[in-house]
Write a protein that holds these residues in place. Structure first.
Motif, PDB file in Angstrom:
ATOM      1  N   LEU A 104      29.792  -1.430 -10.032  1.00  0.00           N
ATOM      2  CA  LEU A 104      29.342  -1.472 -11.417  1.00  0.00           C
ATOM      3  C   LEU A 104      29.120  -2.922 -11.825  1.00  0.00           C
ATOM      4  CD1 LEU A 104      29.809   0.585 -14.293  1.00  0.00           C
ATOM      5  CD2 LEU A 104      30.876  -1.615 -14.664  1.00  0.00           C
ATOM      6  N   ILE A 105      27.940  -3.200 -12.364  1.00  0.00           N
ATOM      7  CA  ILE A 105      27.634  -4.564 -12.815  1.00  0.00           C
ATOM      8  C   ILE A 105      27.535  -4.539 -14.336  1.00  0.00           C
ATOM      9  CG2 ILE A 105      26.017  -6.499 -12.672  1.00  0.00           C
ATOM     10  CD1 ILE A 105      25.115  -5.391  -9.934  1.00  0.00           C
ATOM     11  N   VAL A 106      28.347  -5.357 -14.990  1.00  0.00           N
ATOM     12  CA  VAL A 106      28.270  -5.445 -16.454  1.00  0.00           C
ATOM     13  C   VAL A 106      27.282  -6.557 -16.785  1.00  0.00           C
ATOM     14  CG1 VAL A 106      29.531  -5.681 -18.626  1.00  0.00           C
ATOM     15  CG2 VAL A 106      30.721  -4.828 -16.583  1.00  0.00           C
ATOM     16  N   GLY A 107      26.116  -6.186 -17.318  1.00  0.00           N
ATOM     17  CA  GLY A 107      25.080  -7.164 -17.661  1.00  0.00           C
ATOM     18  C   GLY A 107      23.920  -7.082 -16.698  1.00  0.00           C
ATOM     19  N   GLY A 108      22.745  -6.771 -17.250  1.00  0.00           N
ATOM     20  CA  GLY A 108      21.552  -6.630 -16.394  1.00  0.00           C
ATOM     21  C   GLY A 108      20.539  -7.717 -16.654  1.00  0.00           C
ATOM     22  N   GLY A 109      20.998  -8.938 -17.020  1.00  0.00           N
ATOM     23  CA  GLY A 109      20.098 -10.082 -17.139  1.00  0.00           C
ATOM     24  C   GLY A 109      19.677 -10.550 -15.752  1.00  0.00           C
ATOM     25  N   ALA A 110      19.170 -11.770 -15.675  1.00  0.00           N
ATOM     26  CA  ALA A 110      18.669 -12.261 -14.384  1.00  0.00           C
ATOM     27  C   ALA A 110      19.776 -12.270 -13.327  1.00  0.00           C
ATOM     28  CB  ALA A 110      18.099 -13.668 -14.560  1.00  0.00           C
ATOM     29  N   ILE A 111      20.985 -12.638 -13.731  1.00  0.00           N
ATOM     30  CA  ILE A 111      22.059 -12.718 -12.739  1.00  0.00           C
ATOM     31  C   ILE A 111      22.461 -11.317 -12.268  1.00  0.00           C
ATOM     32  CG2 ILE A 111      24.467 -13.438 -12.345  1.00  0.00           C
ATOM     33  CD1 ILE A 111      22.585 -15.849 -12.554  1.00  0.00           C
ATOM     34  N   GLY A 112      22.743 -10.414 -13.230  1.00  0.00           N
ATOM     35  CA  GLY A 112      23.157  -9.054 -12.855  1.00  0.00           C
ATOM     36  C   GLY A 112      22.063  -8.329 -12.083  1.00  0.00           C
ATOM     37  N   SER A 113      20.807  -8.508 -12.500  1.00  0.00           N
ATOM     38  CA  SER A 113      19.718  -7.789 -11.824  1.00  0.00           C
ATOM     39  C   SER A 113      19.433  -8.387 -10.452  1.00  0.00           C
ATOM     40  CB  SER A 113      18.451  -7.803 -12.695  1.00  0.00           C
ATOM     41  OG  SER A 113      18.664  -7.026 -13.849  1.00  0.00           O
ATOM     42  N   SER A 114      19.604  -9.709 -10.321  1.00  0.00           N
ATOM     43  CA  SER A 114      19.422 -10.318  -8.998  1.00  0.00           C
ATOM     44  C   SER A 114      20.509  -9.820  -8.036  1.00  0.00           C
ATOM     45  CB  SER A 114      19.466 -11.851  -9.123  1.00  0.00           C
ATOM     46  OG  SER A 114      19.551 -12.445  -7.852  1.00  0.00           O
ATOM     47  N   ILE A 115      21.738  -9.761  -8.528  1.00  0.00           N
ATOM     48  CA  ILE A 115      22.835  -9.259  -7.674  1.00  0.00           C
ATOM     49  C   ILE A 115      22.543  -7.812  -7.259  1.00  0.00           C
ATOM     50  CG2 ILE A 115      25.285  -8.630  -7.643  1.00  0.00           C
ATOM     51  CD1 ILE A 115      25.764 -10.984  -9.627  1.00  0.00           C
ATOM     52  N   ALA A 116      22.117  -6.999  -8.251  1.00  0.00           N
ATOM     53  CA  ALA A 116      21.822  -5.591  -7.947  1.00  0.00           C
ATOM     54  C   ALA A 116      20.736  -5.500  -6.876  1.00  0.00           C
ATOM     55  CB  ALA A 116      21.378  -4.873  -9.222  1.00  0.00           C
ATOM     56  N   MET A 140      10.057  -2.362 -18.769  1.00  0.00           N
ATOM     57  CA  MET A 140      10.699  -3.266 -19.708  1.00  0.00           C
ATOM     58  C   MET A 140       9.830  -3.393 -20.947  1.00  0.00           C
ATOM     59  SD  MET A 140      12.580  -6.215 -17.524  1.00  0.00           S
ATOM     60  CE  MET A 140      12.475  -7.476 -18.755  1.00  0.00           C
ATOM     61  N   THR A 141      10.442  -3.395 -22.102  1.00  0.00           N
ATOM     62  CA  THR A 141       9.686  -3.540 -23.349  1.00  0.00           C
ATOM     63  C   THR A 141      10.165  -4.800 -24.060  1.00  0.00           C
ATOM     64  OG1 THR A 141      11.303  -2.247 -24.563  1.00  0.00           O
ATOM     65  CG2 THR A 141       9.462  -1.035 -23.624  1.00  0.00           C
ATOM     66  N   PRO A 142       9.321  -5.354 -24.968  1.00  0.00           N
ATOM     67  CA  PRO A 142       9.686  -6.628 -25.599  1.00  0.00           C
ATOM     68  C   PRO A 142      10.973  -6.557 -26.413  1.00  0.00           C
ATOM     69  CG  PRO A 142       7.375  -6.096 -25.978  1.00  0.00           C
ATOM     70  CD  PRO A 142       7.988  -4.902 -25.336  1.00  0.00           C
ATOM     71  N   ASP A 143      11.384  -5.342 -26.854  1.00  0.00           N
ATOM     72  CA  ASP A 143      12.619  -5.301 -27.637  1.00  0.00           C
ATOM     73  C   ASP A 143      13.870  -5.232 -26.759  1.00  0.00           C
ATOM     74  OD1 ASP A 143      11.691  -2.839 -26.888  1.00  0.00           O
ATOM     75  OD2 ASP A 143      12.690  -1.770 -28.534  1.00  0.00           O
ATOM     76  N   GLU A 144      13.668  -5.190 -25.445  1.00  0.00           N
ATOM     77  CA  GLU A 144      14.829  -5.260 -24.556  1.00  0.00           C
ATOM     78  C   GLU A 144      15.288  -6.699 -24.417  1.00  0.00           C
ATOM     79  OE1 GLU A 144      15.089  -2.733 -20.827  1.00  0.00           O
ATOM     80  OE2 GLU A 144      12.944  -2.846 -21.206  1.00  0.00           O
ATOM     81  N   TYR A 145      16.505  -6.885 -24.031  1.00  0.00           N
ATOM     82  CA  TYR A 145      17.049  -8.218 -23.751  1.00  0.00           C
ATOM     83  C   TYR A 145      16.783  -9.180 -24.923  1.00  0.00           C
ATOM     84  CZ  TYR A 145      17.435  -6.489 -18.965  1.00  0.00           C
ATOM     85  OH  TYR A 145      17.757  -5.759 -17.849  1.00  0.00           O
ATOM     86  N   LYS A 147      18.653 -10.566 -26.980  1.00  0.00           N
ATOM     87  CA  LYS A 147      19.569 -11.701 -27.121  1.00  0.00           C
ATOM     88  C   LYS A 147      19.955 -12.293 -25.766  1.00  0.00           C
ATOM     89  CE  LYS A 147      21.458 -10.034 -31.400  1.00  0.00           C
ATOM     90  NZ  LYS A 147      22.367  -9.044 -31.928  1.00  0.00           N
ATOM     91  N   ALA A 148      19.441 -11.741 -24.697  1.00  0.00           N
ATOM     92  CA  ALA A 148      19.825 -12.210 -23.359  1.00  0.00           C
ATOM     93  C   ALA A 148      19.270 -13.613 -23.106  1.00  0.00           C
ATOM     94  CB  ALA A 148      19.306 -11.248 -22.301  1.00  0.00           C
ATOM     95  N   SER A 149      20.098 -14.469 -22.552  1.00  0.00           N
ATOM     96  CA  SER A 149      19.645 -15.839 -22.241  1.00  0.00           C
ATOM     97  C   SER A 149      18.449 -15.806 -21.298  1.00  0.00           C
ATOM     98  CB  SER A 149      20.761 -16.631 -21.561  1.00  0.00           C
ATOM     99  OG  SER A 149      21.960 -16.443 -22.205  1.00  0.00           O
ATOM    100  N   SER A 150      18.447 -14.849 -20.380  1.00  0.00           N
ATOM    101  CA  SER A 150      17.379 -14.820 -19.373  1.00  0.00           C
ATOM    102  C   SER A 150      16.006 -14.667 -20.013  1.00  0.00           C
ATOM    103  CB  SER A 150      17.594 -13.660 -18.398  1.00  0.00           C
ATOM    104  OG  SER A 150      18.843 -13.774 -17.786  1.00  0.00           O
ATOM    105  N   ALA A 151      15.966 -13.945 -21.135  1.00  0.00           N
ATOM    106  CA  ALA A 151      14.684 -13.729 -21.797  1.00  0.00           C
ATOM    107  C   ALA A 151      14.331 -14.893 -22.718  1.00  0.00           C
ATOM    108  CB  ALA A 151      14.737 -12.433 -22.587  1.00  0.00           C
ATOM    109  N   LEU A 152      15.313 -15.698 -23.075  1.00  0.00           N
ATOM    110  CA  LEU A 152      15.092 -16.743 -24.086  1.00  0.00           C
ATOM    111  C   LEU A 152      15.157 -18.149 -23.495  1.00  0.00           C
ATOM    112  CD1 LEU A 152      17.307 -15.050 -26.813  1.00  0.00           C
ATOM    113  CD2 LEU A 152      14.819 -15.239 -26.843  1.00  0.00           C
ATOM    114  N   SER A 153      15.213 -18.239 -22.186  1.00  0.00           N
ATOM    115  CA  SER A 153      15.389 -19.556 -21.565  1.00  0.00           C
ATOM    116  C   SER A 153      14.070 -20.330 -21.532  1.00  0.00           C
ATOM    117  CB  SER A 153      15.933 -19.392 -20.141  1.00  0.00           C
ATOM    118  OG  SER A 153      14.912 -19.530 -19.202  1.00  0.00           O
ATOM    119  N   ALA A 154      14.176 -21.607 -21.194  1.00  0.00           N
ATOM    120  CA  ALA A 154      12.979 -22.446 -21.103  1.00  0.00           C
ATOM    121  C   ALA A 154      12.370 -22.369 -19.697  1.00  0.00           C
ATOM    122  CB  ALA A 154      13.323 -23.883 -21.457  1.00  0.00           C
ATOM    123  N   GLY A 155      13.052 -21.675 -18.790  1.00  0.00           N
ATOM    124  CA  GLY A 155      12.485 -21.419 -17.467  1.00  0.00           C
ATOM    125  C   GLY A 155      12.381 -22.636 -16.554  1.00  0.00           C
TER     126      GLY A 155
END
Ligand SMILES: Cc1cc2nc3c(=O)[nH]c(=O)nc-3n(C[C@H](O)[C@H](O)[C@H](O)COP(=O)(O)OP(=O)(O)OC[C@H]3O[C@@H](n4cnc5c(N)ncnc54)[C@H](O)[C@@H]3O)c2cc1C
Length: 509
Positions: A85-97, A124-129, A131-139
Motif C-alpha cells: 500500500l502506497i500512501v500518496g500518488g504524486g510523482a514519488i508514490g506513482s514512480s514507486i508503484a 487524469m483531470t485538471p482538478d486532480e492533485y 495541492k500536490a507538489s508534483s503538479a505545482l512544481s517548477a519542474g
C-alpha cells in the motif's frame, strides 16, 4: 529461546542496531515451508517472504475474480487486502508503484491511496492533485548539488527523462511527452559563496556531472543581459540540467503503473491499524510486545470509511508525510518511535512574468540572494521565485499567493541582476507546498526501524520532482532486492535522524 533476526534489511538500510527479532521456540514441531520460524527461509528477501505468506489469500482472490483490479473498478468492490500500500500518488508514490509493478508484474497487488484524485479513475483531470507538489512544481532538474547521492539521483532521472518513451509508453497509446528543455542551470556566487561553489564543483565532477566554472568576464560575453556586479564565479551545468513538464511526468507514471495493474483509490488515509505480534520481540526490551502496523483506515469521498489491510506500506504523502507518519505513532511512540518524521508543508510562490526585452534564451539562473528565474517558452515569459527566510515563512492554511512578496522581495533583486526585468509585469502566479524536511532539507528514504513493514520516501524539500524517477527505482530495489543496487541511498535513511547526524545539502533553492 532462540531468536532469529528479521531486521537484516533494516540494518542494511539504516545502519542501526537490529531492533526487531522473531521469537523462536526450539520445542516447536519442525516448521512447514513458509512458516515464520523456518530457519532455512529466515534470511530470504522480506518481500519474497511476504509474497509467500499472502499467496494463499491471493489465490483465493484470483479465483474469485479473474482480474481483481478491473473487477474492483467495474463493480466498485474495494481492495481490502493488498500486498503493498502506497500512501500518496504524486510523482514519488506513482514512480514507486510503476517501478515495483513493472518488476513483479502480477506477483504483487499494489494499491495507491490518494486523497486528491478525480472520480474518473482512468484519466487524469485538471482538478486532480490540486495541492500536490508534483503538479505545482517548477519542474527544474540539475546536477548542481553538494551531496553525491543527490547528484546521482538527478543524473539518472535526466537519463530516464530522455528515455521516458521506452519506459512509460503504454502499447497502442501515444508516448508520453514531458518537454525536457536542457538549457542548464547557472549558479552565481558572490565572494562569500565562491569557496563552496568550488568545493561543490569538485564533488559534482567526481560524480560524473558535466559542469563548467565561468568567470565574470566569460559570463558577460555569454550572457550580455546579465549584470555580474558582486558576482565572482558562475557554475553552469552543460548536460542533464534544465526543466520539464512535471504534470506530464506524473501522469505518465500513474497511467503506466495502472496499465501494469496498480490500483488507485481515491480517499484519505486517516489512521493506521495496529496489531500485537507475539512472534516478534523488540531487541532493546525483550519483555515488550511488538505492536506492528497492518492496515489503514481510509475516508472515501462519500464520507464512508474503509479499511485496507497491507503487508507493506510506503509513506509517500509529500508535504503531509509527517502527519501521516504520526498516525503510525512515528514521533509519538516510545524508543525509535519518539523521533518524528520531520516533514511539513512550506508554502512557496511561483510568479509568471513577462519582460519584452528579457533574454529569449537563458538557463535557469540561481542568484546568491536566493531568487531563481528561467524562461517559460520563447516569447519573453519567465517564471521566478524565492524561498523566504525561516522567520518569514508564509502561512500554510491556504494556497493564496502573496503578490507583495514579488514586488518587495523578488523584483528589486531580479531587476538588479537582469536590468531588462525592470519592465517585468506579473501575468499569473501560483503557490504550492514544498515537502519540507525541517531537520536537514534532504530526502528520507528507507525502512522505519520500529516496523518491519513501513518504508518512507519523502522530505525532498524542493528537489523531489527531478528525483522521482531515480527514487522510485531505488525504493523498488530496496523492497524487491533487499538493498540498493544502482544508487546507494543508505545515508538518506531514517537512521540519521535517530543518530542525530544531519545530512545537509548546501544548494537548497
Ligand atoms: C512551487 C514549487 C516548486 C518546485 N520546484 C521544483 C523543481 O524545480 N524541481 C524539483 O525537483 N522539485 C521541485 N519542487 C518539489 C517537488 O515538487 C516535490 O518535492 C515533489 O513533487 C514531491 O513529490 P511527492 O509525490 O512526494 O509529493 P506530492 O506530489 O505532494 O504527492 C503527495 C500526494 O499524497 C497525497 N496525500 C497526502 N496525505 C494523504 C493522506 N492522508 N491520504 C491519502 N493521500 C494523501 C496528496 O494528495 C498528494 O497527491 C517544487 C515544489 C513546489 C511546491
Amino acid at each position: 529461546m532462540y531468536k532469529h533476526r528479521i531486521g537484516f534489511a533494516l540494518q542494511r538500510h539504516c545502519k542501526l542496531p537490529v531492533c526487531l527479532r522473531l521469537k523462536h521456540d526450539s520445542n516447536q514441531p519442525p516448521s512447514e515451508p513458509g512458516n515464520y520460524y523456518d530457519p532455512d527461509t529466515i534470511n530470504e528477501n522480506p518481500m519474497h517472504r511476504v509474497k509467500r505468506f499472502l499467496k494463499r489469500d491471493l489465490n483465493q482472490l484470483v479465483s474469485t475474480f479473474n482480474d481483481p483490479f478491473n473487477q474492483y473498478e467495474d463493480s466498485k468492490l474495494f481492495p481490502k487486502t493488498v500486498d503493498l500500500l502506497i500512501v500518496g500518488g504524486g510523482a514519488i508514490g506513482s514512480s514507486i508503484a510503476y517501478w515495483i509493478q513493472n518488476k513483479v508484474r502480477d506477483g504483487l497487488s499494489i494499491v495507491v491511496v490518494d486523497k486528491d484524485l478525480s472520480v474518473n479513475n482512468n484519466h487524469m483531470t485538471p482538478d486532480e492533485y490540486s495541492k500536490a507538489s508534483s503538479a505545482l512544481s517548477a519542474g527544474g532538474i540539475r546536477q548542481q548539488f553538494s551531496l553525491k547521492e543527490n547528484i546521482q539521483l538527478s543524473m539518472y532521472s535526466a537519463q530516464f527523462l530522455r528515455e521516458i518513451k521506452t519506459h512509460l509508453t503504454i502499447p497502442e497509446n501515444d508516448p508520453p511527452e514531458v518537454s525536457f528543455n536542457p538549457s542548464g542551470y547557472l549558479y552565481l556566487a558572490s565572494e562569500k559563496g565562491a569557496d563552496t561553489m568550488l568545493q561543490n564543483h569538485k564533488v559534482q565532477k567526481d560524480a560524473g556531472a558535466r559542469v563548467e566554472l565561468l568567470s565574470p568576464d566569460i559570463m558577460k560575453k555569454r550572457y550580455p543581459w546579465l549584470n555580474t556586479e558582486g558576482i565572482v564565479l558562475g557554475s553552469l551545468g552543460t548536460l542533464n540540467e534544465g526543466w520539464f513538464d512535471s504534470w506530464s511526468m506524473l501522469e505518465a507514471f500513474k497511467k503506466k503503473a495502472k496499465s501494469l495493474g496498480t490500483y488507485y483509490v481515491e480517499g484519505e488515509v486517516v489512521d493506521f491499524g495496529f496489531k500485537v505480534d507475539p512472534s516478534i520481540v523488540t531487541e532493546n526490551d525483550p519483555n515488550k510486545e511488538y505492536e506492528g502496523i497492518n492496515s489503514v483506515k481510509v475516508k472515501l469521498p462519500n464520507g464512508e470509511f474503509q479499511q485496507i489491510v497491507f503487508a507493506l506500506c510506503i509513506i509517500a504523502a509529500g508535504a503531509d508525510s509527517g502527519k501521516v507518519a504520526r498516525m503510525a505513532k512515528v514521533g509519538t511512540g516510545d524508543g525509535f518511535l519518539s523521533t518524528p518524521l520531520p516533514v511539513e508543508p512550506r508554502k512557496r510562490f511561483v510568479y509568471c512574468i513577462h519582460a519584452p526585452k528579457g533574454p529569449s534564451i537563458a538557463p535557469m539562473v540561481i542568484d546568491p540572494s536566493g531568487f531563481y528565474f528561467r524562461p517559460d517558452g520563447f516569447d519573453n515569459h519567465y517564471i521566478c521565485g524565492k524561498s523566504p527566510d525561516d522567520e518569514n515563512e508564509p502561512s500554510t492554511s491556504n494556497l493564496d499567493v502573496d503578490h507583495e512578496y514579488f514586488e518587495k522581495e523578488i523584483w528589486p533583486l531580479l531587476a538588479h541582476r537582469v536590468p531588462a526585468f525592470n519592465e517585468a509585469k506579473v501575468k499569473s502566479s501560483w503557490a504550492g507546498y514544498y515537502d519540507y524536511n525541517w531537520y536537514d532539507q534532504n530526502a528520507i528514504v528507507g525502512a522505519h526501524p520500529s516496523y518491519f513493514n513501513l518504508f518512507l520516501a519523502t522530505g525532498f524539500s524542493g528537489h523531489g520532482i527531478q528525483q522521482a524517477p531515480a527514487v522510485g527505482r531505488a525504493v523498488m530495489e530496496m523492497i524487491t532486492d533487499g538493498g540498493f543496487i544502482n544508487i546507494d541511498l543508505t545515508k538518506f535513511g531514517f537512521g540519521r535522524l535517530i543518530a542525530e547526524k544531519p545530512l545537509y545539502e548546501k544548494n537548497v533553492i
